[in-house]
Motif scaffolding. Structure first.
Motif, PDB file in Angstrom:
ATOM      1  N   GLU A   1       0.832  -1.204   0.000  1.00 49.73           N
ATOM      2  CA  GLU A   1       0.000   0.000   0.000  1.00 49.73           C
ATOM      3  C   GLU A   1       0.870   1.259   0.000  1.00 49.73           C
ATOM      4  OE1 GLU A   1      -4.208  -1.098   2.029  1.00 49.73           O
ATOM      5  OE2 GLU A   1      -2.486  -1.317   3.344  1.00 49.73           O
ATOM      6  N   VAL A   2       2.022   1.179   0.664  1.00 50.61           N
ATOM      7  CA  VAL A   2       2.970   2.303   0.606  1.00 50.61           C
ATOM      8  C   VAL A   2       3.417   2.491  -0.848  1.00 50.61           C
ATOM      9  CG1 VAL A   2       5.231   3.155   1.343  1.00 50.61           C
ATOM     10  CG2 VAL A   2       3.790   1.885   2.969  1.00 50.61           C
ATOM     11  N   ASP A   3       3.749   1.372  -1.503  1.00 52.33           N
ATOM     12  CA  ASP A   3       4.187   1.443  -2.906  1.00 52.33           C
ATOM     13  C   ASP A   3       3.100   2.058  -3.777  1.00 52.33           C
ATOM     14  OD1 ASP A   3       6.553   0.256  -2.192  1.00 52.33           O
ATOM     15  OD2 ASP A   3       5.917  -1.776  -2.764  1.00 52.33           O
ATOM     16  N   HIS A   4       1.849   1.656  -3.503  1.00 55.37           N
ATOM     17  CA  HIS A   4       0.735   2.166  -4.295  1.00 55.37           C
ATOM     18  C   HIS A   4       0.579   3.675  -4.081  1.00 55.37           C
ATOM     19  CE1 HIS A   4      -2.784   2.004  -6.684  1.00 55.37           C
ATOM     20  NE2 HIS A   4      -3.654   2.118  -5.695  1.00 55.37           N
ATOM     21  N   LEU A   5       0.745   4.092  -2.828  1.00 53.42           N
ATOM     22  CA  LEU A   5       0.666   5.525  -2.513  1.00 53.42           C
ATOM     23  C   LEU A   5       1.742   6.294  -3.286  1.00 53.42           C
ATOM     24  CD1 LEU A   5      -0.238   7.986  -0.716  1.00 53.42           C
ATOM     25  CD2 LEU A   5       1.433   7.196   0.970  1.00 53.42           C
TER      26      LEU A   5
END
Ligand code: C6P
Length: 417
Positions: A400-404
């Motif tokens: 989710e960090v990567d997606h952000l």
């Protein structure tokens, strides 16, 4: 992106995510929800939803009043929740757990009840520049009514409290020191135990705003030795409409009631009343019964995972998120380095308004908050009208960090930067 099949360090996030029904929803077809607005409120696991559903389906009744079967069941479950919450924060007795609506009401209770009974013109209250409005405005109201003085522990440019100035302020002999355990903007975890020790040495009482700390790290009121601790259920997997004030027994016993009405009295005559014992003295009227039971269930859930593990998981996420966010051109993250903070990141992007960031991320399924996060003085201190804020919890993943971060690059592209 497959969010639901990731094993995350010390926590099995696949298993945990399966406990939260909302995390499997799509914001729009093909776009899964990436919920990064946990500092505003957390999501709720099945266990909490079902406990509240069970109350309404099986034993909905008022508490402390009826003597029929389901009223007794409701009373027992409500009091069981209080007991669990007492254990969760290491309170010596469930009697020291007052159910309120939220952290805001808990702090107002202290200001209204303890403050009005104990503070006199010229008395000093020390707060900090990083407080949420909930730990500023109640004291401002009291200060203007009682002609009190307010002083503030400054925030350093790297988002920490300036404890040298605090020690100087203590020489002015404050009556009360109020501070947030974890900043909802900077993520800073303040050294609560040390602050409380110094405050006590100077003869002051302490009010800890635990709205952001109690959900995310082990908090033990006896270890902290605080006089009061306020927090909200909805930020810790529980429902909204329920909060807690923990207080030291002798203070709670001597404080006058906050609100008057049913349940907070032992006896009433036409012109007078005798107050009930704690905690009931501070719980006037029919309380949020289903919500208290829901919060009891949330605490059981968090306990079953372990607050130490939750803290470690969030620390891993925070370190990774900080590293990744800082690589995005034009992004400035406010707050201290990862080992001094929780997983809350307020940031700005050069030339782009936080509301635009939030709106574009929403199109990617990512929920963040944009604004002043109810901490206007802190934003003013940093000369910022608003920030964008991503905040994480036990169910969030590195993916989710990567997606952000990927979506922040899209924001740059949309703005031609
Ligand atoms: N902060 C946020 O998005 P209530 O609203 O009473 O449940 O919590 C008030 C509160 C008090 N102290 C701190 C440190 C907080 O973060 C909050 C709530 C949310 O940052 C909603 S404004």
């Amino acid at each position: 992106m497959v969010l639901n099949t990731i094993h995350q360090g010390s926590l099995d996030t696949t298993r945990i995510r399966a406990d939260f029904p909302i995390l499997s929803r799509q914001v729009k077809p093909g776009v899964p929800l990436v919920y990064l607005d946990n500092a505003a409120t957390s999501q709720k696991p099945f266990a909490v939803i079902e406990a509240m559903d069970d109350f309404y389906r099986q034993y909905n009744s008022n508490i402390h009043r009826g003597i029929h079967t389901i009223a007794e069941e409701a009373t027992a479950k409500y009091e069981e929740a209080r007991g669990r919450i007492a254990e969760f924060i290491g309170a010596p007795s469930p009697k020291q757990i007052i159910f309120t609506r939220n952290a805001t009401e808990s702090i107002n209770l202290v200001a209204f009840s303890w403050g009005r009974a104990n503070l006199y013109p010229g008395d000093l209250i020390i707060l900090t520049e990083m407080e949420h409005h909930s730990n500023l405005v109640p004291w401002q109201i009291l200060a203007s009514e009682r002609d009190l003085r307010l002083e503030f522990i400054p925030v350093t440019p790297d988002g920490l409290l300036d404890l040298e100035v605090f020690e100087e302020l203590l020489e002015l002999k404050p009556r009360l020191v109020g501070f947030t355990h974890m900043s909802n903007v900077l993520g800073t975890i303040n050294p609560a135990k040390g602050i409380i020790r110094l405050a006590h040495q100077a003869g002051a009482l302490t009010v800890v705003d635990g709205a952001q700390s109690v959900p995310h790290l082990p908090v033990n009121v006896q270890d902290l030795d605080t006089d009061f601790l306020a927090f909200s259920g909805h930020k810790m997997c529980g429902p909204s409409g329920i909060g807690v004030l923990y207080g030291r027994k002798e203070f709670l016993e001597s404080m006058p009631p906050f609100l008057g009405g049913g349940d907070m009295i032992k006896r009433v005559e036409l012109r007078s009343f005798v107050t009930n014992e704690i905690p009931y003295k501070f719980e006037a009227g029919t309380p949020a019964i289903a919500e208290a039971i829901g919060l009891g269930s949330a605490v059981k859930y968090l306990d079953s995972i372990g607050m130490e593990k939750i803290l470690n998981h969030e620390h891993e996420i925070a370190s990774y998120a900080l590293e990744r966010l800082e690589e995005v051109p034009g992004v400035s993250v406010f707050g201290p380095e990862a080992d001094r903070k929780g997983a809350i990141f307020s940031f700005s992007m050069k030339g782009i308004h936080p509301h635009d960031i939030s709106q574009i991320l929403d199109g990617e399924g990512i929920a963040i908050r944009a604004g002043h996060h109810c901490a206007m003085p802190l934003h003013e201190k940093f000369n910022l009208p608003a920030t964008a804020r991503a905040s994480f919890y036990l169910y969030n993943t590195r993916e989710e960090v990567d997606h952000l971060v990927k979506s922040l690059y899209s924001v740059l592209e949309i703005f031609g930067l």
